[in-house]
Design an enzyme around this catalytic site. Structure first.
Site, PDB file in Angstrom:
ATOM      1  N   THR A  73       2.001  -0.214  -0.856  1.00 48.99           N
ATOM      2  CA  THR A  73       1.893   0.642  -2.043  1.00 48.99           C
ATOM      3  C   THR A  73       2.469   2.025  -1.785  1.00 48.99           C
ATOM      4  OG1 THR A  73       0.005  -0.537  -2.988  1.00 48.99           O
ATOM      5  CG2 THR A  73       0.271   1.768  -3.614  1.00 48.99           C
ATOM      6  N   ASN A 153       5.659 -11.985  -5.353  1.00 44.96           N
ATOM      7  CA  ASN A 153       4.333 -12.162  -4.771  1.00 44.96           C
ATOM      8  C   ASN A 153       3.474 -13.182  -5.498  1.00 44.96           C
ATOM      9  OD1 ASN A 153       4.572  -9.836  -6.682  1.00 44.96           O
ATOM     10  ND2 ASN A 153       2.335  -9.949  -6.607  1.00 44.96           N
ATOM     11  N   GLN A 182       6.273  -9.377   0.822  1.00 45.02           N
ATOM     12  CA  GLN A 182       5.912 -10.794   0.900  1.00 45.02           C
ATOM     13  C   GLN A 182       6.860 -11.600   1.792  1.00 45.02           C
ATOM     14  OE1 GLN A 182       3.343 -12.510   0.023  1.00 45.02           O
ATOM     15  NE2 GLN A 182       2.285 -10.874  -1.047  1.00 45.02           N
ATOM     16  N   HIS A 204      -0.669  -5.883   6.932  1.00 54.53           N
ATOM     17  CA  HIS A 204      -1.723  -6.869   6.697  1.00 54.53           C
ATOM     18  C   HIS A 204      -1.218  -8.138   6.019  1.00 54.53           C
ATOM     19  CE1 HIS A 204      -2.838  -6.523   2.305  1.00 54.53           C
ATOM     20  NE2 HIS A 204      -2.101  -5.433   2.428  1.00 54.53           N
ATOM     21  N   THR A 240      -1.152  12.799  10.367  1.00 61.28           N
ATOM     22  CA  THR A 240      -1.268  12.244  11.715  1.00 61.28           C
ATOM     23  C   THR A 240      -1.098  10.734  11.690  1.00 61.28           C
ATOM     24  OG1 THR A 240      -2.796  14.020  12.329  1.00 61.28           O
ATOM     25  CG2 THR A 240      -2.767  12.065  13.736  1.00 61.28           C
ATOM     26  N   CYS A 327      -3.564  -7.121  -6.409  1.00 61.67           N
ATOM     27  CA  CYS A 327      -3.607  -5.744  -6.913  1.00 61.67           C
ATOM     28  C   CYS A 327      -3.808  -5.676  -8.422  1.00 61.67           C
ATOM     29  CB  CYS A 327      -2.332  -5.005  -6.527  1.00 61.67           C
ATOM     30  SG  CYS A 327      -2.223  -4.685  -4.759  1.00 61.67           S
TER      31      CYS A 327
END
Length: 384
Positions: A73, A153, A182, A204, A240, A327
């Site tokens: 995203t 997706n 994907q 992920h 960071t 999503c």
């Protein structure tokens, strides 16, 4: 209790044990801020650089072209909005497709509604694919960006990325962004050969951890940063760096690509097995295309049944599948992709997505087919 069968890998994947071990080791032993000047910071920075080089090698790009993000995203928003912000004076026309992931479509919607950008949404055919000729006809003198996903997706359609890249190579002022979230680890994509300027992946989706991703930015391409701060990540993405997550992501990408070399034929067989079995169940229709489709996604509809009811019926047997994109599934039950493909609301309201990993087996596929047939029969009886 039934054995757990997980067929929702396009939503997220289970992290490899080795990936979790790497994350824990780095979190415990390399906790220094990589921007700090002391030795703890230097050790973290060394790991960060090593991971950047590993990912660059796996993607066959330069180390300087790898930008770390928090996931798909953020990467998609940075690509789309970052291009829009820096090139707005040159032009405010952009092109995408009607079947992109929400993180792309919503970024374009915001640019259109709040910042007066003109967006062309390319329609798809019944295979879920755009026409490169339509894209060519849509290009204008003020076009600054084309954004097209590689693997859809929801249904798994592969878009003609290389053909698009060849067309856009004749329009050097137009930036070409590809959402590869994907496809990474499942469908090879030659970034350089396809002449891609910006490309997004997310850890992920290939057995890494949530919260890490990459935006590839071709050398020479300029975008505006969305975050202001300490100028990390080549000044494109302040904040960071998540060193432990990035190290884990590099390991996950390497392991998944090695797994693809060994297991892709098995994955295709399991997908074909599911397709053949579901085709035999009365009242089901397959939405995923016959050709040029990803090996890990199979989408089908059961017109007349609500997809969420069917999904929960399978869940009672400890089988996990999904409806639309993760999503968007909680906001709506209709698949905008399937609707765009077939112009059939009943079909779009009853979509189910099965998505595989390299660990799924033929035995699991048989269990899913049997459970799907039983659930459909029972749900139809209840409706009578």
């Amino acid at each position: 209790m039934y054995k757990l069968i997980y067929f929702d890998n396009s939503a997220t994947t289970k992290p490899y044990k080795e990936v979790l071990d790497s994350f824990m080791k780095v979190s415990e032993n390399f906790f220094g801020n990589p921007s700090s000047l002391h030795s703890l910071g230097a050790a973290s920075e060394k790991l960060l650089s090593k991971s950047r080089q590993q990912i660059a090698d796996l993607l066959q790009v330069k180390e300087s072209e790898v930008l770390f993000t928090s996931g798909g995203t953020e990467g998609n928003n940075l690509a789309v909005k970052g291009t829009a912000l820096i090139h707005a004076k040159r032009g405010k026309h952009m092109i995408t497709t009607a079947v992109e992931h929400p993180s792309v479509l919503e970024a374009f919607r915001q640019l259109s509604e709040e910042f007066d950008f003109d967006v062309t949404y390319l329609e798809v055919d019944s295979q879920g694919r755009i026409s490169a000729k339509d894209l060519l006809r849509s290009l204008r003198s003020d076009t600054i960006l084309v954004s097209v996903m590689h693997v859809n997706n929801e249904v798994g359609t592969l878009q003609p990325i290389q053909e698009i890249g060849n067309i856009l190579s004749k329009y050097p002022k137009v930036i070409f962004h590809v959402d590869y979230v994907q496809g990474a680890g499942k469908v090879p994509l030659d970034i350089k050969k396809c002449k891609i300027d910006l490309l997004t992946i997310s850890a992920h989706k290939f057995h890494g951890l949530k919260g890490s991703g990459v935006l590839y930015i071709r050398d020479g391409v300029h975008i505006s940063p969305l975050f202001s701060g300490g100028s990390q990540e080549w000044k494109f993405r302040s904040g960071t760096e998540n060193v432990a997550g990035i190290v884990a992501m590099a390991k996950a990408l390497r392991m998944t690509m090695e797994m693809r070399d060994r297991e892709i034929s098995k994955m295709i067989k399991v997908r074909n097995q599911l397709k053949e079995g579901l085709n035999k169940i009365e009242g089901t229709v397959i939405n995923s295309p016959e050709k040029d489709s990803a090996p890990h996604i199979l989408n089908f509809s059961i017109p007349g049944l609500k997809s969420e009811v069917f999904v929960h019926a399978l869940e009672e047997k400890n089988i996990f599948v999904s409806t639309t994109s993760a999503c968007s599934s909680k906001r709506k039950t209709i698949s905008s992709t399937v609707l765009a493909m077939f112009k059939d609301e009943a079909r779009a309201e009853s979509t189910v997505r099965i998505s595989l990993s390299y660990h799924n087996t033929a035995a699991e596929a048989e269990s899913v087919i049997a459970a799907a047939k039983e659930a459909i029969i029972k749900l139809r009886e209840v409706m009578r």
